[in-house]
Write a protein that holds these residues in place. Sequence first.
Motif, mmCIF file in Angstrom:
data_model
loop_
_atom_site.group_PDB
_atom_site.id
_atom_site.type_symbol
_atom_site.label_atom_id
_atom_site.label_comp_id
_atom_site.label_asym_id
_atom_site.label_seq_id
_atom_site.Cartn_x
_atom_site.Cartn_y
_atom_site.Cartn_z
ATOM 1 N N TYR A 14 6.807 -3.397 -12.171
ATOM 2 C CA TYR A 14 8.161 -2.924 -11.868
ATOM 3 C C TYR A 14 8.747 -2.190 -13.077
ATOM 4 C CZ TYR A 14 13.167 -2.960 -12.129
ATOM 5 O OH TYR A 14 14.462 -2.582 -12.370
ATOM 6 N N ARG A 15 8.570 -2.760 -14.276
ATOM 7 C CA ARG A 15 9.126 -2.139 -15.487
ATOM 8 C C ARG A 15 8.550 -0.733 -15.693
ATOM 9 N NH1 ARG A 15 13.386 -5.007 -16.010
ATOM 10 N NH2 ARG A 15 13.026 -7.219 -16.349
ATOM 11 N N TYR B 177 10.725 6.113 -12.743
ATOM 12 C CA TYR B 177 11.768 6.482 -11.782
ATOM 13 C C TYR B 177 12.995 7.028 -12.502
ATOM 14 C CZ TYR B 177 14.515 6.241 -7.495
ATOM 15 O OH TYR B 177 15.273 6.557 -6.405
ATOM 16 N N ARG B 178 13.413 6.360 -13.590
ATOM 17 C CA ARG B 178 14.582 6.794 -14.365
ATOM 18 C C ARG B 178 14.329 8.119 -15.081
ATOM 19 N NH1 ARG B 178 15.546 3.507 -18.526
ATOM 20 N NH2 ARG B 178 13.736 2.204 -18.170
ATOM 21 N N HIS B 179 13.075 8.436 -15.376
ATOM 22 C CA HIS B 179 12.742 9.683 -16.066
ATOM 23 C C HIS B 179 12.268 10.772 -15.100
ATOM 24 C CE1 HIS B 179 12.945 6.950 -19.489
ATOM 25 N NE2 HIS B 179 13.251 8.043 -20.174
ATOM 26 N N ALA C 127 6.208 6.794 -10.083
ATOM 27 C CA ALA C 127 6.893 5.509 -9.920
ATOM 28 C C ALA C 127 6.537 4.868 -8.579
ATOM 29 C CB ALA C 127 8.405 5.704 -10.021
ATOM 30 N N HIS C 128 6.517 5.660 -7.521
ATOM 31 C CA HIS C 128 6.199 5.116 -6.201
ATOM 32 C C HIS C 128 4.722 4.752 -6.062
ATOM 33 C CE1 HIS C 128 10.060 5.232 -4.253
ATOM 34 N NE2 HIS C 128 10.287 6.430 -4.794
ATOM 35 N N VAL C 129 3.848 5.451 -6.751
ATOM 36 C CA VAL C 129 2.425 5.084 -6.739
ATOM 37 C C VAL C 129 2.234 3.718 -7.388
ATOM 38 C CG1 VAL C 129 0.159 5.675 -7.698
ATOM 39 C CG2 VAL C 129 1.549 7.436 -6.608
ATOM 40 N N ILE C 130 2.852 3.519 -8.552
ATOM 41 C CA ILE C 130 2.767 2.208 -9.225
ATOM 42 C C ILE C 130 3.394 1.129 -8.351
ATOM 43 C CG2 ILE C 130 3.552 0.873 -11.222
ATOM 44 C CD1 ILE C 130 3.368 3.524 -12.824
ATOM 45 N N HIS C 131 4.537 1.445 -7.736
ATOM 46 C CA HIS C 131 5.208 0.498 -6.839
ATOM 47 C C HIS C 131 4.304 0.109 -5.676
ATOM 48 C CE1 HIS C 131 7.924 0.017 -3.212
ATOM 49 N NE2 HIS C 131 8.208 -1.039 -3.928
ATOM 50 N N LEU D 204 9.302 -4.809 -5.283
ATOM 51 C CA LEU D 204 10.400 -4.592 -6.221
ATOM 52 C C LEU D 204 10.602 -3.086 -6.335
ATOM 53 C CD1 LEU D 204 9.249 -7.074 -9.022
ATOM 54 C CD2 LEU D 204 10.614 -7.560 -6.989
ATOM 55 N N HIS D 205 11.619 -2.571 -5.676
ATOM 56 C CA HIS D 205 11.834 -1.121 -5.633
ATOM 57 C C HIS D 205 12.068 -0.575 -7.035
ATOM 58 C CE1 HIS D 205 13.477 2.799 -4.585
ATOM 59 N NE2 HIS D 205 12.945 2.608 -3.376
ATOM 60 N N PRO D 206 11.475 0.574 -7.369
ATOM 61 C CA PRO D 206 11.624 1.132 -8.716
ATOM 62 C C PRO D 206 13.066 1.471 -9.096
ATOM 63 C CG PRO D 206 9.965 2.356 -7.478
ATOM 64 C CD PRO D 206 10.554 1.353 -6.554
ATOM 65 N N ALA D 207 13.931 1.698 -8.111
ATOM 66 C CA ALA D 207 15.323 2.049 -8.407
ATOM 67 C C ALA D 207 16.195 0.820 -8.633
ATOM 68 C CB ALA D 207 15.905 2.892 -7.276
#
Length: 173
Positions: A15-16, A22-24, A30-34, A45-48
């Motif tokens: 998630y971290r 996601y923030r950058h 981000a969604h691939v890791i999620h 755990l949604h990235p946002a």
Amino acid sequence: MCYFFNASFHGLVCYRFSNFFYRHKLKILAHVIHYFSRVLFSMDLHPAATIEPGVVIDHGIGVVIGSTATVGKGTLIYHGVTLGTKKVCPGKRHPDIGKDVVIGAGAKILGPISVGDRATIGANAVVLHNVPENSLAVGIPAKILRKEVFNAQFDRQHTNDQVKERTESICET
């Protein structure tokens, strides 16, 4: 040992990473890791979402934290917890969890509500309204109790004299 064998810890680490990307503005990464985290660790755990450091997810299987949810530091989340929404709408739609909150197994906290600091949500509770700080929410739908009243009413601790008298009376019969 938790660094090697705790799936909840690994889910939070993923998630971290996804939150960082996601923030950058690297939302695809981000969604691939999620996605891989969700498949590997059974935690969504949604990235946002905003999860502060110090949050512990114990037995993370089935935990779902939505995109606009916030979770304060020191919070303990058990398995099967959902921080979700009641309906799809734009803007804020997930709950805000305060600091040092305990959320029991299977609890569902739905909608843009807030749970105050040091509150406790009982197992399998369905919370649809705000929970003040230092409170206990139990039931379906959840009813709010003050922790002090609950502890005084259901205190099961005995003094040594009470235990000794009870033991003597049982032994005599």
